[in-house]
Scaffold this motif. Structure first.
Motif, PDB file in Angstrom:
ATOM      1  N   VAL A  65       3.562 110.583  26.611  1.00 40.90           N
ATOM      2  CA  VAL A  65       3.670 111.146  25.268  1.00 40.90           C
ATOM      3  C   VAL A  65       3.470 112.653  25.371  1.00 40.90           C
ATOM      4  O   VAL A  65       2.428 113.130  25.807  1.00 40.90           O
ATOM      5  CB  VAL A  65       2.625 110.521  24.321  1.00 40.90           C
ATOM      6  N   GLU A  66       4.513 113.410  24.986  1.00 41.78           N
ATOM      7  CA  GLU A  66       4.432 114.867  25.025  1.00 41.78           C
ATOM      8  C   GLU A  66       3.927 115.426  23.703  1.00 41.78           C
ATOM      9  O   GLU A  66       3.133 116.354  23.664  1.00 41.78           O
ATOM     10  CB  GLU A  66       5.794 115.473  25.350  1.00 41.78           C
ATOM     11  N   CYS A  67       4.423 114.869  22.607  1.00 37.07           N
ATOM     12  CA  CYS A  67       3.966 115.316  21.294  1.00 37.07           C
ATOM     13  C   CYS A  67       4.140 114.178  20.301  1.00 37.07           C
ATOM     14  O   CYS A  67       4.856 113.219  20.553  1.00 37.07           O
ATOM     15  CB  CYS A  67       4.714 116.566  20.836  1.00 37.07           C
ATOM     16  N   GLY A  68       3.470 114.305  19.187  1.00 38.19           N
ATOM     17  CA  GLY A  68       3.528 113.253  18.188  1.00 38.19           C
ATOM     18  C   GLY A  68       2.582 112.116  18.516  1.00 38.19           C
ATOM     19  O   GLY A  68       1.698 112.239  19.358  1.00 38.19           O
ATOM     20  N   VAL A  69       2.795 111.010  17.839  1.00 34.07           N
ATOM     21  CA  VAL A  69       1.970 109.818  18.007  1.00 34.07           C
ATOM     22  C   VAL A  69       2.893 108.630  18.209  1.00 34.07           C
ATOM     23  O   VAL A  69       3.913 108.507  17.530  1.00 34.07           O
ATOM     24  CB  VAL A  69       1.082 109.586  16.758  1.00 34.07           C
ATOM     25  N   VAL A  70       2.545 107.774  19.144  1.00 32.04           N
ATOM     26  CA  VAL A  70       3.318 106.556  19.396  1.00 32.04           C
ATOM     27  C   VAL A  70       2.468 105.366  18.974  1.00 32.04           C
ATOM     28  O   VAL A  70       1.320 105.234  19.396  1.00 32.04           O
ATOM     29  CB  VAL A  70       3.699 106.426  20.884  1.00 32.04           C
ATOM     30  N   GLU A  71       3.044 104.531  18.132  1.00 29.28           N
ATOM     31  CA  GLU A  71       2.355 103.323  17.698  1.00 29.28           C
ATOM     32  C   GLU A  71       2.831 102.146  18.545  1.00 29.28           C
ATOM     33  O   GLU A  71       4.030 101.941  18.706  1.00 29.28           O
ATOM     34  CB  GLU A  71       2.648 103.029  16.229  1.00 29.28           C
ATOM     35  N   GLU A 115      -1.386 109.366  21.929  1.00 32.90           N
ATOM     36  CA  GLU A 115      -1.124 110.777  21.667  1.00 32.90           C
ATOM     37  C   GLU A 115      -0.805 111.498  22.958  1.00 32.90           C
ATOM     38  O   GLU A 115      -0.787 110.899  24.038  1.00 32.90           O
ATOM     39  CB  GLU A 115      -2.340 111.396  20.975  1.00 32.90           C
ATOM     40  N   ARG A 116      -0.596 112.806  22.871  1.00 33.43           N
ATOM     41  CA  ARG A 116      -0.209 113.631  24.016  1.00 33.43           C
ATOM     42  C   ARG A 116      -1.033 113.305  25.265  1.00 33.43           C
ATOM     43  O   ARG A 116      -2.252 113.204  25.218  1.00 33.43           O
ATOM     44  CB  ARG A 116      -0.377 115.115  23.699  1.00 33.43           C
ATOM     45  N   GLY A 117      -0.313 113.133  26.375  1.00 37.70           N
ATOM     46  CA  GLY A 117      -0.958 112.881  27.657  1.00 37.70           C
ATOM     47  C   GLY A 117      -1.208 111.413  27.949  1.00 37.70           C
ATOM     48  O   GLY A 117      -1.556 111.059  29.059  1.00 37.70           O
ATOM     49  N   GLU A 118      -1.010 110.562  26.948  1.00 34.60           N
ATOM     50  CA  GLU A 118      -1.210 109.133  27.189  1.00 34.60           C
ATOM     51  C   GLU A 118       0.108 108.508  27.660  1.00 34.60           C
ATOM     52  O   GLU A 118       1.179 109.064  27.460  1.00 34.60           O
ATOM     53  CB  GLU A 118      -1.743 108.451  25.930  1.00 34.60           C
ATOM     54  N   THR A 119      -0.015 107.357  28.295  1.00 32.89           N
ATOM     55  CA  THR A 119       1.156 106.710  28.894  1.00 32.89           C
ATOM     56  C   THR A 119       1.386 105.331  28.309  1.00 32.89           C
ATOM     57  O   THR A 119       0.464 104.681  27.818  1.00 32.89           O
ATOM     58  CB  THR A 119       0.986 106.565  30.415  1.00 32.89           C
ATOM     59  N   LEU A 120       2.631 104.912  28.384  1.00 34.26           N
ATOM     60  CA  LEU A 120       3.004 103.561  27.996  1.00 34.26           C
ATOM     61  C   LEU A 120       4.216 103.153  28.818  1.00 34.26           C
ATOM     62  O   LEU A 120       4.923 103.992  29.362  1.00 34.26           O
ATOM     63  CB  LEU A 120       3.314 103.473  26.501  1.00 34.26           C
ATOM     64  N   GLY A 121       4.428 101.883  28.920  1.00 35.20           N
ATOM     65  CA  GLY A 121       5.593 101.400  29.644  1.00 35.20           C
ATOM     66  C   GLY A 121       5.406  99.982  30.107  1.00 35.20           C
ATOM     67  O   GLY A 121       4.341  99.395  29.977  1.00 35.20           O
ATOM     68  N   GLU A 122       6.492  99.443  30.624  1.00 31.79           N
ATOM     69  CA  GLU A 122       6.501  98.088  31.149  1.00 31.79           C
ATOM     70  C   GLU A 122       6.982  98.175  32.578  1.00 31.79           C
ATOM     71  O   GLU A 122       8.162  98.416  32.829  1.00 31.79           O
ATOM     72  CB  GLU A 122       7.453  97.216  30.331  1.00 31.79           C
ATOM     73  N   LEU A 123       6.069  98.040  33.501  1.00 27.96           N
ATOM     74  CA  LEU A 123       6.461  98.010  34.900  1.00 27.96           C
ATOM     75  C   LEU A 123       6.778  96.568  35.256  1.00 27.96           C
ATOM     76  O   LEU A 123       6.204  95.638  34.711  1.00 27.96           O
ATOM     77  CB  LEU A 123       5.355  98.567  35.786  1.00 27.96           C
ATOM     78  N   ARG A 124       7.702  96.369  36.144  1.00 26.39           N
ATOM     79  CA  ARG A 124       8.057  95.004  36.513  1.00 26.39           C
ATOM     80  C   ARG A 124       7.821  94.776  37.988  1.00 26.39           C
ATOM     81  O   ARG A 124       7.887  95.693  38.798  1.00 26.39           O
ATOM     82  CB  ARG A 124       9.500  94.704  36.145  1.00 26.39           C
ATOM     83  N   TRP A 125       7.568  93.570  38.311  1.00 31.33           N
ATOM     84  CA  TRP A 125       7.357  93.161  39.689  1.00 31.33           C
ATOM     85  C   TRP A 125       8.705  92.927  40.330  1.00 31.33           C
ATOM     86  O   TRP A 125       9.546  92.233  39.760  1.00 31.33           O
ATOM     87  CB  TRP A 125       6.527  91.876  39.704  1.00 31.33           C
TER      88      TRP A 125
END
Length: 91
Positions: free
Chosen positions: A50-56, A74-84
């Motif tokens: 997350v570069e800017c804004g807010v992700v819900e 918020e900024r600096g936090e990460t999200l995603g779906e890694l797969r095996w």
């Protein structure tokens, strides 16, 4: 891009030279307010910073009409779906 990466805990201790080596692997994507970044059960393999804004982060429960908020990022936090990896092609 270095300032964004420095705000991510995973990369915080890397030098500028090390961060520059990561830059060619990154792609900047923008999303409009309310636009899904990904959905549950989408193919994995991406991580977002997350570069800017807010992700819900929200999830639909069984029988629920509206999704339930799980987190706000918020900024600096990460999200995603890694797969095996399941095949040689995935590795």
């Amino acid at each position: 891009m270095n300032s964004l990466l420095k705000s991510v805990e995973l990369f915080r201790d890397l030098s500028d030279a090390e961060l520059e080596k990561l830059e060619p692997l990154l792609k900047l994507e923008s999303f409009k307010r309310g636009e899904p970044i990904f959905r549950e059960r989408d193919p994995g393999g991406k991580i977002f910073f997350v570069e800017c804004g807010v992700v819900e982060i929200a999830k639909h429960g069984r029988g629920e009409e509206r999704p339930t908020r799980v987190a706000l990022l918020e900024r600096g936090e990460t999200l995603g779906e890694l797969r095996w990896p399941t095949t040689d092609r995935d590795r």
